[in-house]
Design a protein around this motif. Structure first.
Motif, mmCIF file in Angstrom:
data_model
loop_
_atom_site.group_PDB
_atom_site.id
_atom_site.type_symbol
_atom_site.label_atom_id
_atom_site.label_comp_id
_atom_site.label_asym_id
_atom_site.label_seq_id
_atom_site.Cartn_x
_atom_site.Cartn_y
_atom_site.Cartn_z
ATOM 1 N N ASN A 276 -56.435 12.743 -14.376
ATOM 2 C CA ASN A 276 -55.514 11.756 -13.809
ATOM 3 C C ASN A 276 -54.066 12.200 -13.967
ATOM 4 O O ASN A 276 -53.253 12.063 -13.048
ATOM 5 N N GLU A 277 -53.755 12.746 -15.145
ATOM 6 C CA GLU A 277 -52.389 13.208 -15.398
ATOM 7 C C GLU A 277 -52.014 14.344 -14.440
ATOM 8 O O GLU A 277 -50.932 14.338 -13.847
ATOM 9 N N LEU A 302 -55.587 20.508 -1.614
ATOM 10 C CA LEU A 302 -56.650 19.984 -0.749
ATOM 11 C C LEU A 302 -57.153 18.638 -1.256
ATOM 12 O O LEU A 302 -57.453 17.732 -0.472
ATOM 13 N N LEU A 303 -57.257 18.500 -2.570
ATOM 14 C CA LEU A 303 -57.727 17.243 -3.132
ATOM 15 C C LEU A 303 -56.747 16.106 -2.825
ATOM 16 O O LEU A 303 -57.151 15.002 -2.457
ATOM 17 N N ILE A 304 -55.459 16.398 -2.978
ATOM 18 C CA ILE A 304 -54.455 15.370 -2.700
ATOM 19 C C ILE A 304 -54.469 14.999 -1.215
ATOM 20 O O ILE A 304 -54.410 13.821 -0.854
ATOM 21 N N ASN A 305 -54.574 16.002 -0.346
ATOM 22 C CA ASN A 305 -54.602 15.724 1.099
ATOM 23 C C ASN A 305 -55.829 14.911 1.493
ATOM 24 O O ASN A 305 -55.780 14.077 2.400
ATOM 25 N N SER A 306 -56.967 15.174 0.830
ATOM 26 C CA SER A 306 -58.206 14.475 1.191
ATOM 27 C C SER A 306 -58.158 13.000 0.819
ATOM 28 O O SER A 306 -58.963 12.204 1.297
ATOM 29 N N GLU A 318 -61.374 8.187 -6.926
ATOM 30 C CA GLU A 318 -62.438 8.421 -7.908
ATOM 31 C C GLU A 318 -63.126 9.763 -7.653
ATOM 32 O O GLU A 318 -63.389 10.527 -8.590
ATOM 33 N N GLU A 319 -63.397 10.074 -6.387
ATOM 34 C CA GLU A 319 -64.040 11.343 -6.043
ATOM 35 C C GLU A 319 -63.110 12.520 -6.308
ATOM 36 O O GLU A 319 -63.544 13.574 -6.783
ATOM 37 N N VAL A 320 -61.824 12.360 -6.008
ATOM 38 C CA VAL A 320 -60.851 13.431 -6.237
ATOM 39 C C VAL A 320 -60.781 13.778 -7.720
ATOM 40 O O VAL A 320 -60.840 14.947 -8.114
ATOM 41 N N VAL A 321 -60.667 12.759 -8.576
ATOM 42 C CA VAL A 321 -60.588 12.989 -10.022
ATOM 43 C C VAL A 321 -61.898 13.601 -10.523
ATOM 44 O O VAL A 321 -61.896 14.469 -11.403
ATOM 45 N N ALA A 322 -63.021 13.187 -9.941
ATOM 46 C CA ALA A 322 -64.316 13.755 -10.337
ATOM 47 C C ALA A 322 -64.378 15.247 -10.032
ATOM 48 O O ALA A 322 -64.905 16.032 -10.837
ATOM 49 N N GLN A 323 -63.832 15.672 -8.880
ATOM 50 C CA GLN A 323 -63.818 17.113 -8.552
ATOM 51 C C GLN A 323 -63.005 17.880 -9.594
ATOM 52 O O GLN A 323 -63.365 18.994 -9.992
#
Length: 547
Positions: A276-277, A302-306, A318-323
């Motif tokens: 998260n940080e 890519l994670l932020i854009n998605s 939730e999915e982004v942080v999980a990746q």
């Protein structure tokens, strides 16, 4: 108008008491048992019944023997020799698993994974506890969507740009080792290689993936590192303990508070906090630098854009942080353990270490990413021989979400004595793929399959015909295959080659107490497992400068 009276809660409870709580409880148990019997009958009628080893424990089947064995892969291979390329093994509390050791059957399995063959309920609970609902947890369409969103970050173009990061981490370790040897009277040092490989991998994935330097090579202690080490050093955190074996039948068991699950939760919380940080900081930096385009091709970019509303392959926060948690976990141990095994094997086989060093020195300056891939055949051979003998994931089990028929490359004998060249699978059937057993199978790889022989990758007939039938990267199951093939495979191999190149060019490695120093592999681990090596000289080598 007819009035319908509705019983009050108190009258309902009076009725229940008159019938008897005990009788109601017995009725529910009887109904549950009846459903279980019906499912068992359907499974037996629709699933081809195969031969296999006898049940040695009513509670654990043969799983406790596999868990306590020094080499579970050897047991799977022996059973395949006795019963054929597909067989059944007894599991916990009367359950049964089908084990596939046949290349054609496994290729069929790969093609249908995440849809027909899915994660078991226990795997889903464990994955969610540690890394959340990311790529490792997702199945079917969710898995396809998440994987497609992440794929550009692991392309050759993306990894080519990251090669300098791999070199930087490797040279940081080299400088630290040089200092240690300068203070040594004998000019050598006893180094816990596994710890250093962990630091290299963690700092690398931090910088390459999230533009964040954890600083572990500089002696800094990240919260996630402390939890990893605590988890690894705790013997009760072993993945293959009796309580977890019972959870294969009753996943709810792992919800019961205990020391192991408290550590799992602590690990998950620590990775959640750091992810998260990193996510918040990176999103803030991206908003402040709207002109930068390279960031969009990075993992964190890519994670932020998605996460954006207009993203074609949108992922939730939730999915982004999980990746990010998956990348941290994989970055901490998977590559580092493979690197440690490579250095151990080279310490045991000094002729191979010399051959590798000669190739690296003859090449000259540090190679580019493309040269690493194409111009150093013996380095490539050492890397893949290590991955063959020591896959991080030793085996895995899936459950059939629907009925299926699996073809075989050769017939097997059924429980009734007949022969069949395909096996029927009923919904609910557990399927196990013994990765380590197949990677080291004498039937598949030849009589020298258990030996560390990089030369097998360099000669025309070094890879047997049977091995060439195995679907997977370079005929190995190490990175799996199909929809769940390791997305970071090329990233991991590039990092593996870069670090090994820098260290072997500059240092000579020997077993701490001679070539007969014992070591063992940790079967079936996924979560960091440094603790299982304690007392076995795991990753502790004698290192001196190469002059």
């Amino acid at each position: 108008m007819k009035v319908i009276s509705v019983s009050s809660p108190s009258s309902l409870w009076t009725t229940i008491r008159s019938v008897g709580v005990f009788n109601i409880g017995c009725s529910f148990i009887a109904l549950w048992a009846f459903v279980k019997v019906l499912r068992a009958l359907r499974w037996r009628l629709k699933t081809t019944q195969l031969r296999g080893p006898p049940r040695t424990s009513f509670v654990y089947g043969v799983l406790q023997e596999l868990a306590s064995s020094k080499d579970g892969g050897e047991m799977y291979e022996r059973w395949a020799t006795e019963h054929g390329v597909a067989y059944m093994i007894p599991s916990v509390l009367g359950q049964t698993r089908i084990v596939l050791c046949d290349p054609r059957a496994i290729a069929h399995f790969w093609a249908r994974e995440t849809w027909t063959y899915v994660l078991t309920p226990l795997s889903l609970v464990l994955q969610e506890s540690v890394v959340g609902r990311g790529l490792l947890w997702a199945q079917g369409e969710d898995h396809r969507r998440q994987r497609k969103a992440l794929t550009p970050a692991f392309s050759n173009t993306a990894i080519r740009k990251l090669t300098s990061v791999f070199y930087d981490s490797a040279y940081k370790a080299k400088c630290a080792w040089d200092i240690a040897m300068e203070s040594s009277k004998d000019g050598d040092a006893i180094i816990e290689v596994q710890n250093w490989m962990n630091h290299i991998s963690l700092d690398t994935i931090g910088i390459a993936g999230f533009s964040h330097d954890f600083g572990s090579l500089d002696g800094k202690r990240a919260s996630v590192t402390e939890v990893f080490d605590t988890f690894g050093n705790n013997q009760k955190a072993s993945v293959l303990n009796p309580g977890l074996l019972l959870a294969l039948a009753f996943p709810v068991i792992i919800k019961i508070p205990n020391k192991r699950m408290n550590l799992v939760k602590k690990l998950g919380v620590a990775m959640e906090e750091i992810s998260n940080e990193l996510f918040i900081r990176s999103r803030r930096e991206k908003d402040a630098n709207t002109s930068g385009r390279d960031e969009e091709k990075s993992i964190i970019g890519l994670l932020i854009n998605s996460e954006g509303q207009d993203a074609p392959l949108q992922m939730s926060k939730e999915e982004v942080v999980a990746q990010m948690k998956v990348l941290l976990l994989a970055g901490y141990e998977t590559t580092s353990t493979a690197l440690t095994w490579a250095l151990i094997e080279l310490s045991r086989h000094l002729d191979a270490q010399t051959s590798l060093r000669e190739e690296l020195l003859a090449f000259g300056p540090d190679p580019t990413y493309d040269q690493l891939k194409a111009n150093l055949p013996y380095l490539d051979a050492v890397v893949h021989e290590t991955l063959r003998l020591h896959p991080p994931l030793r085996e895995f089990t899936r459950v059939a979400a629907e009925d299926d028929v699996i073809p075989l490359s050769e017939p097997v004998r059924t429980e009734s004595g007949g022969m069949t060249d395909s096996i029927s699978i009923a919904k609910g059937t557990l399927i196990t793929i013994p990765v380590a057993a197949i990677n080291r199978s004498s039937t598949i790889w030849g009589p020298d399959a258990k030996e560390f022989k990089p030369g097998r990758w360099l000669t025309e007939g070094g890879i047997s015909g049977k091995a060439k039938e195995v679907h997977g990267h370079r005929h190995l199951l190490t990175f799996i295959d199909g929809p769940r093939t390791c997305l970071g495979k090329d990233f991991a191999i590039a990092e593996f080659k870069t670090v090994l190149l820098v260290l072997v060019k500059n240092f000579v490695f020997e077993m701490r107490d001679g070539s007969d120093t014992p070591s063992r592999s940790c079967e079936g681990t996924f979560i960091p497992s440094a603790g299982c090596w304690r007392g076995w000289y795991w990753g502790t080598l004698r290192v001196r400068r190469y002059e």
